[in-house]
Design an enzyme around this catalytic site. Structure first.
Site, short mmCIF file in Angstrom:
data_model
loop_
_atom_site.label_atom_id
_atom_site.label_comp_id
_atom_site.label_asym_id
_atom_site.label_seq_id
_atom_site.Cartn_x
_atom_site.Cartn_y
_atom_site.Cartn_z
CE LYS A 36 38.41 43.92 35.23
NZ LYS A 36 38.41 42.95 35.90
CB THR A 95 32.74 35.03 37.04
OG1 THR A 95 32.50 36.49 36.35
CG2 THR A 95 32.66 35.08 38.48
CG HIS A 102 33.03 41.55 45.22
ND1 HIS A 102 32.84 40.12 44.63
CD2 HIS A 102 31.88 41.37 46.26
CE1 HIS A 102 31.98 39.58 44.90
NE2 HIS A 102 31.18 40.09 45.75
#
Length: 835
Positions: A569, A671, A372
């Site tokens: 992010k 997601t 991941h």
């Protein structure tokens, strides 16, 4: 007999415990309120109503669960075991009502009983069993496994406390204990008789058994029990119900009566405290050594219990473990459960007297590993000393696995020392470590990434040597999300449109989304679409005011970035754009822009100071802008506290723009990007993770692309990236950062945000300044596009119509076909196999 009379006749024959009619639900609710909770109607609270509703729905699920378990056993179904340290399930009640297809009936029943169904749903405490994308993915996969009728068991930890509840005080994140179990959990069934011993610490010793064979005995320092707690996982519009089995740690003897009688009252419960600490908290702070030890204990604890349970299940129907890998396919959700590989070897060799070669053949054909992350710091390693002190037998097994594996590497690559060093399970640095990603790769029959780009980077970077040795092991399975929870349940406006267009089961048949494409240019349909979006924005605006006190304009562009707070992010890149717009408006008050509401949400790890400073920055910038009368409502900045599934469900339907702006090459998949697109938000993003595939599917013209590509990021860094040069070269960027440095957003304190600013100007490891100009210019295009509502609605409709491939149902089908080799076992209403 007309339809109404038929329905009444059917209702009359229903069991109150399991019937789905309006009258059955009402009667069952009343009986559960009185007989299960002991509450008279006049004294019942909202929480009592929630508990009665939960027991009412659970009754209907349990009947299906018993039928499913019996059938799976009768046909000896090959079973997927999904091992994950997290399951971010979200609230159960609404989801189960939806999957039973009785959500509307439940609302009607509540209304007829004079109860507010929304108040009941709000009463549910969200299970504190996960943190971010890893746990939410696991939950989506459980939903899809049951919906696709695939026999499966999810295995994890029953944490007493979740990661934390987040409050915002003076702009700063404050962590509060997540007491999610304080009022009980009606969805779980404790199994006190189903428990397994888990050994920790101590030492090993060699001995000769009665047949003269050399054996190894583990003499542990501590033994704890793992006790099972079961939660049924219901599929959508099917009879199948799968199992989520979570483990709680307990002391075999929780109270030492002798110590108590001698006056040692604390010592009398020492073993209870030591044992229960293992499953006390999700992700304890692992900065100190004791935190690292607890994390390793947690990981070993739950895989040991799970494997012992799998062996128990298998031996019920088989006299031998020779076919264990045929009965089960065990998926390792990242490296957290990868200690399962040496644990299965230990169980087979030490507990079941198997020879090494036979045990290894079974083990390496049982496990598959999902990677991941590409971030080096997130690739889990454990110091050898810690590993050996806690799991002495496992370290011996790891050494043996590694020795045999490195002999294979030497033969294949002709004794290339550098390659051998890279591929070794044992890292030989200043502190010797056990590399869990290497262990997972060696001990699994398949390795997969979670987006096409990510899978290629896994093969070409972090696991390149392994791919060159075993190319057939490597696969891609792009992540997906369940449209049942994230559209059907959370977006009633869009769900209503889809039901009208494609029927009740559109969320199970993703090809039905394609029907939207034919209506994308229909003006009347565009208006219907934008009305549904506006209604969602009105609801979110009410929620924002309730939770933050900030009034927002529902007709403004809702620009949303909600996810874990992390530098890669790049929430602070978003903030630089906000300050840029604010600066433009202050210098030109008559500037025409699309009004925007910037909505943030997400938690920072308690020990991650830079991420917590970013939260403070967002709130500080918001305080200034939201209270500047010159700006009015053209800009608003909101930070929604305590981001979780419950709080996210109203956000996704209301978003106009989805911020997916991580540095290219850093996000494995994501997601959140899928949840937003499924709900009609347009994306501004880099070519990172699943953004690449989303853009391919929805069309480049319906996606706002900006920034460096992964190869350009690598090239920029390799050429000696200097953010200071960009700061001096771009005048608007310089003014933006200077404004931040001036103390305007910190009540004159020029030192508050200095660590963040210095990092950007002198290091900028995630290339914010390199992408700033492209990002700001692309945001200008977003604002211009939003001024044409019909065109925007058209792009939104096309986004949703082309998102079917990102359903978690498709992901699970890919796993079943490419990796697990498992087929559906459909259950009929009477508990028999549907053919």
């Amino acid at each position: 007999m007309n339809k109404k009379v038929k329905q009444q006749a059917t209702d009359a024959n229903e069991s109150v415990r399991t019937g789905l009619s309006l009258e059955s639900l009402k009667k069952s609710f009343q009986e559960n309120l009185f007989f299960s909770l002991g509450r008279p109607w006049h004294a019942a609270s909202d929480h009592d109503h929630y508990m009665a509703a939960a027991y009412t729905v659970r009754d209907r699920v349990l009947q299906r669960w018993v039928n499913t378990a019996k059938l799976y056993k009768d046909v000896n179904a090959r079973t997927v075991c999904y091992l994950s340290a997290e399951f971010l399930l979200g609230p159960h009640l609404g989801n189960n009502l939806n999957n039973l297809k009785i959500l509307d009936i439940a609302y009607q029943a509540a209304a007829e009983l004079g109860i507010d169904m929304n108040a009941i749903l709000e009463e549910e405490e969200e299970p504190g069993l996960g943190n971010g994308g890893l746990g939410r993915l696991a939950a989506c996969y459980l939903d899809s496994l049951a919906t696709l009728q695939i026999p499966a068991i999810g295995y994890g930890i029953r944490y007493e406390f979740g990661i934390f509840d987040q409050e915002i005080r003076d702009g700063w994140q404050v962590e509060i204990s997540d007491l999610w179990l304080r009022n009980g959990n009606p969805w779980e069934l404790p199994r006190p008789k189903l428990r397994f011993p888990v050994m920790l610490g101590g030492h090993t010793e060699r001995y000769t058994d009665q047949h003269g064979a050399l054996k190894i005995r583990w003499n542990p320092e501590l033994v704890v029990d793992g006790v099972a707690y079961d939660t049924p996982i219901l599929g959508y519009a099917v009879e199948n119900v799968n199992l989520l089995r979570l483990w709680r740690s307990q002391a075999p003897q929780s109270f030492d009566f002798q110590s108590f009688n001698q006056g040692d009252y604390y010592g009398a419960v020492d073993s209870k405290v030591a044992a229960e600490n293992i499953t006390k908290v999700l992700y304890p702070n692992d900065e100190p050594a004791v935190g690292k030890e607890l994390r390793l204990k947690q990981q070993y604890f739950f895989v040991s219990c799970s494997l012992q349970d799998m062996i128990r299940i298998h031996l019920k129907d088989s006299e031998t473990l020779d076919t264990f890998h045929i009965k089960f396919s065990a998926q390792l959700n990242d490296t957290h459960p990868s200690i399962a590989i040496p644990e299965l070897m230990r169980l087979l060799i030490d507990e079941h007297d198997m020879e090494w070669e036979h045990a290894w053949e079974i083990t390496r054909n049982t496990f598959a590993y999902t990677n991941h992350t590409l971030l080096p710091e997130a690739l889990e390693t454990w110091p050898v000393d810690l590993f050996g002190n806690l799991l002495p037998r496992h370290l011996e097994i790891v050494y043996e696995i590694n020795n045999r594996f490195l002999d294979q590497v030497r033969t294949h690559f002709l004794a290339n020392d550098e390659r051998i060093s890279r591929m070794s399970i044992i890292g030989e640095g200043p502190v010797r470590t056990v590399r869990m990603a290497n262990l997972a790769t060696v001990g699994s029959f398949a390795v997969n990434g979670v987006a096409a780009m990510h899978s290629e980077l896994v093969k070409n970077t972090i696991l390149k040597d392994f791919h060159e040795l075993w190319p057939e092991k490597f696969h891609n399975v792009t992540n997906g999300i369940t449209p049942r929870r994230f559209v059907q349940l959370s977006n009633p406006g869009l769900n209503s449109i889809m039901k009208e267009l494609a029927g009740d089961d559109w969320a199970k048949e993703m090809s039905s989304l394609e029907k939207l494409e034919k209506l994308a240019d229909d003006t009347a349909f565009q208006e219907k679409w934008s009305d549904a979006k506006l209604n969602a924005k009105l609801l979110l605006a009410q929620r924002i005011q309730k939770h933050t006190g900030i009034q927002v304009n529902p007709h403004s562009l809702f620009d949303v970035q909600v996810k874990r707070i992390h530098e890669y992010k790049r929430q602070h890149l978003n903030v630089l754009h906000i300050i840029t717009l604010y600066n433009r408006l202050k210098h030109n008050p008559n500037l025409e822009i699309s009004p925007r509401t910037f909505i943030f949400g997400g938690k920072a790890a308690p020990g991650y100071s830079m991420a917590k400073l970013i939260i403070k920055l967002i709130n500080s910038v918001g305080d200034v802008i939201n209270n500047d009368p010159q700006i009015d409502d053209r800009l608003r900045v909101v930070f929604m506290p305590d981001f979780n599934i419950q709080n996210a469900e109203p956000i996704y339907p209301a978003a106009d723009l989805s911020e997916q702006i991580s540095t290219a090459g850093k996000e494995a998949s994501g997601t959140g990007n899928m949840k937003f697109s499924f709900n009609g938000a347009l994306t501004i993003g880099t070519l990172d993770g699943a953004n690449v595939e989303i853009r391919e599917q929805v069309g480049a013209e319906n996606f706002f692309l900006f920034g460096l590509s992964e190869s350009e990021v690598s090239e920029t860094l390799a050429n000696g990236y200097n953010p200071w040069d960009i700061y001096h070269r771009d005048e608007e960027l310089r003014h933006t950062i200077d404004l931040l440095q001036s103390g305007l957003f910190s009540h004159g304190d020029t030192q508050l945000f200095k660590p963040l600013i210095d990092n950007l100007l002198h290091h900028d490891p995630f290339l914010l300044l390199a992408d700033y100009r492209s990002y700001v210019d692309t945001q200008q295009k977003v604002g211009e596009a939003f001024l044409s509502p019909n065109s925007w609605s058209r792009m939104s409709i096309l986004n949703v119509s082309r998102m079917g491939i990102f359903s978690s149902d498709r992901s699970i089908r890919d796993y079943c076909e490419r990796i697990w080799k498992v087929k559906p076992t459909p259950v009929k209403a009477n508990g028999t196999l549907a053919r």
